[in-house]
Motif scaffolding. Structure first.
Motif, mmCIF file in Angstrom:
data_model
loop_
_atom_site.group_PDB
_atom_site.id
_atom_site.type_symbol
_atom_site.label_atom_id
_atom_site.label_comp_id
_atom_site.label_asym_id
_atom_site.label_seq_id
_atom_site.Cartn_x
_atom_site.Cartn_y
_atom_site.Cartn_z
ATOM 1 N N TYR A 26 0.827 -1.205 0.000
ATOM 2 C CA TYR A 26 0.000 0.000 0.000
ATOM 3 C C TYR A 26 0.867 1.262 0.000
ATOM 4 O O TYR A 26 0.662 2.189 -0.798
ATOM 5 C CB TYR A 26 -0.920 -0.002 1.217
ATOM 6 N N THR A 55 -3.845 -3.027 -0.440
ATOM 7 C CA THR A 55 -4.684 -2.008 0.200
ATOM 8 C C THR A 55 -5.846 -2.657 0.931
ATOM 9 O O THR A 55 -6.139 -2.318 2.097
ATOM 10 C CB THR A 55 -5.203 -1.013 -0.850
ATOM 11 N N SER A 56 -6.526 -3.595 0.276
ATOM 12 C CA SER A 56 -7.656 -4.277 0.910
ATOM 13 C C SER A 56 -7.207 -5.038 2.152
ATOM 14 O O SER A 56 -7.866 -4.995 3.204
ATOM 15 C CB SER A 56 -8.312 -5.239 -0.083
ATOM 16 N N ILE A 79 -5.432 6.211 5.401
ATOM 17 C CA ILE A 79 -5.972 4.874 5.655
ATOM 18 C C ILE A 79 -6.105 4.606 7.151
ATOM 19 O O ILE A 79 -6.959 3.814 7.577
ATOM 20 C CB ILE A 79 -5.083 3.808 4.983
ATOM 21 N N TYR A 139 -4.499 -4.500 3.989
ATOM 22 C CA TYR A 139 -4.045 -3.560 5.023
ATOM 23 C C TYR A 139 -5.234 -2.997 5.795
ATOM 24 O O TYR A 139 -5.214 -2.907 7.034
ATOM 25 C CB TYR A 139 -3.246 -2.447 4.353
ATOM 26 N N LYS A 140 -6.296 -2.645 5.113
ATOM 27 C CA LYS A 140 -7.500 -2.154 5.792
ATOM 28 C C LYS A 140 -8.044 -3.194 6.759
ATOM 29 O O LYS A 140 -8.423 -2.871 7.900
ATOM 30 C CB LYS A 140 -8.564 -1.790 4.763
ATOM 31 N N SER A 141 -8.091 -4.447 6.326
ATOM 32 C CA SER A 141 -8.599 -5.510 7.192
ATOM 33 C C SER A 141 -7.706 -5.707 8.408
ATOM 34 O O SER A 141 -8.193 -5.861 9.540
ATOM 35 C CB SER A 141 -8.698 -6.824 6.408
ATOM 36 N N ALA A 200 -9.615 5.451 9.387
ATOM 37 C CA ALA A 200 -10.784 4.570 9.488
ATOM 38 C C ALA A 200 -10.740 3.700 10.734
ATOM 39 O O ALA A 200 -11.751 3.086 11.086
ATOM 40 C CB ALA A 200 -10.882 3.691 8.237
ATOM 41 N N THR A 201 -9.592 3.640 11.392
ATOM 42 C CA THR A 201 -9.450 2.845 12.622
ATOM 43 C C THR A 201 -8.854 3.754 13.699
ATOM 44 O O THR A 201 -7.671 3.646 14.032
ATOM 45 C CB THR A 201 -8.556 1.624 12.383
ATOM 46 N N LEU A 242 -5.710 -3.522 9.803
ATOM 47 C CA LEU A 242 -5.861 -2.380 10.706
ATOM 48 C C LEU A 242 -7.109 -2.522 11.569
ATOM 49 O O LEU A 242 -7.099 -2.190 12.762
ATOM 50 C CB LEU A 242 -5.909 -1.080 9.905
ATOM 51 N N ARG A 243 -8.196 -3.027 10.981
ATOM 52 C CA ARG A 243 -9.419 -3.248 11.778
ATOM 53 C C ARG A 243 -9.174 -4.286 12.862
ATOM 54 O O ARG A 243 -9.677 -4.151 13.992
ATOM 55 C CB ARG A 243 -10.566 -3.670 10.864
#
Length: 313
Positions: free
Chosen positions: A109, A151-152, A200, A154-156, A203-204, A158-159
């Motif tokens: 990312y 990217t997808s 990014i 990394y978002k997961s 969002a968390t 981070l959550r």
């Protein structure tokens, strides 16, 4: 007490992991700045082939890979501990995930065009090409996630980190463990080295104060040292020690005293060749001789590294 010498460069995420551990333990250390790309002749005089960053030096002992470096720092100064009783197994497993799966998602990312443009703003085009070619060579044979897939992921991830931080100030409780330092450094890179990509993290929001708490640990007590002086320290220390058979763990049918090579199983697989002088449950040690550094002991963790016997000349 012998001096801790860290061979690193400022924007290296794995170096930030170790710098943060040095801060957590409030240790004094000496900083040797090394190039971000090859050639690295002063570093290779010590390691014999291993070229990843960072490397820890204590006299004539050279420690490769941050998983091992953190173990060494724990033994150097136990408190505060990176591996608390009751969760040290979980902390190590989470750290291994963060240093690999999380790291490569984050870097896939981070190193998209906006991140690269910010990271190398003002840097000559030739230097940017050299960096890209260097990292491509280190990753030869690896299956890295493509930018959009990274990217997808990394978002997961981070959550998932945020879910853990809903309950504690740190990932596994009220104090940081090795898991926090392993998860911290790829996010540190996003936040501080490519801030154009740091949106990014918004969002968390639970992750942001955790990053602040990790950054507040500092980097310990740092002083500068030249590469030439670090090599002189190694040359003057001597390295005659060998392991006794009492602690030798043989999983390969290779006896102590054999000429062997050790290389990473994935990224940065350049081998180091030398005499196998120790093989414990957790690490290998090679003895090698360099014209400028003298007799050197180079240490590697077992996990993530391949040991092979070399034909003698």
């Amino acid at each position: 007490m012998p001096n801790l010498i860290l061979h690193h460069y400022p924007m290296s995420p794995f170096s930030e992991k170790v710098r943060a551990v040095l801060g957590f333990k409030n240790l004094a250390w000496q900083s040797v700045l090394i190039p971000a790309v090859m050639p690295k002749p002063d570093l290779l005089a010590l390691t014999g082939g291993y070229r990843k960053t960072p490397v820890l030096q204590i006299g004539a002992d050279i420690y490769c890979d941050t998983a091992l470096i953190c173990e060494v720092l724990e033994h150097f100064q136990h408190g505060p501990t990176l591996y608390p009783e009751g969760s040290k197994g979980l902390a190590r497993i989470l750290a291994q995930w963060a240093d690999s799966t999380l790291f490569w998602a984050a870097m896939g990312y981070n190193m998209q065009k906006p991140g690269m443009a910010e990271l190398f703003a003002g840097v000559p085009a030739e230097a940017v090409k050299a960096f890209a070619a260097d990292r491509s060579a280190m990753a030869q044979g690896m299956n890295r996630p493509r930018p959009l897939d990274a990217t997808s992921a990394y978002k997961s991830y981070l959550r998932r980190l945020a879910d853990m931080l809903d309950w504690h100030d740190f990932l596994l409780g009220d104090a940081p463990t090795i898991a926090d330092f392993a998860a911290y450094h790829p996010l540190w890179f996003t936040r501080t080295q490519v801030p154009a990509m740091a949106g990014i993290l918004q969002a968390t929001p639970q992750v942001l104060p955790w990053l602040d708490r990790m950054a507040a640990l500092g980097h310990g007590q740092m002083s500068r040292l030249s590469a030439a002086d670090a090599i002189a320290v190694c040359a003057g220390a001597g390295a005659a020690w060998r392991q006794t058979d009492d602690h030798f763990q043989d999983d390969h049918g290779i006896v102590l005293g054999s000429r062997v090579s050790i290389s990473a199983e994935s990224f940065g697989a350049e081998p180091t060749v030398g005499e196998l002088v120790a093989a414990t449950r957790t690490r290998y040690t090679l003895r090698r001789v360099d014209p400028s550094a003298g007799v050197v002991r180079v240490h590697f963790p077992r996990v993530g590294y391949a040991l092979k016997q070399e034909l003698t000349a």
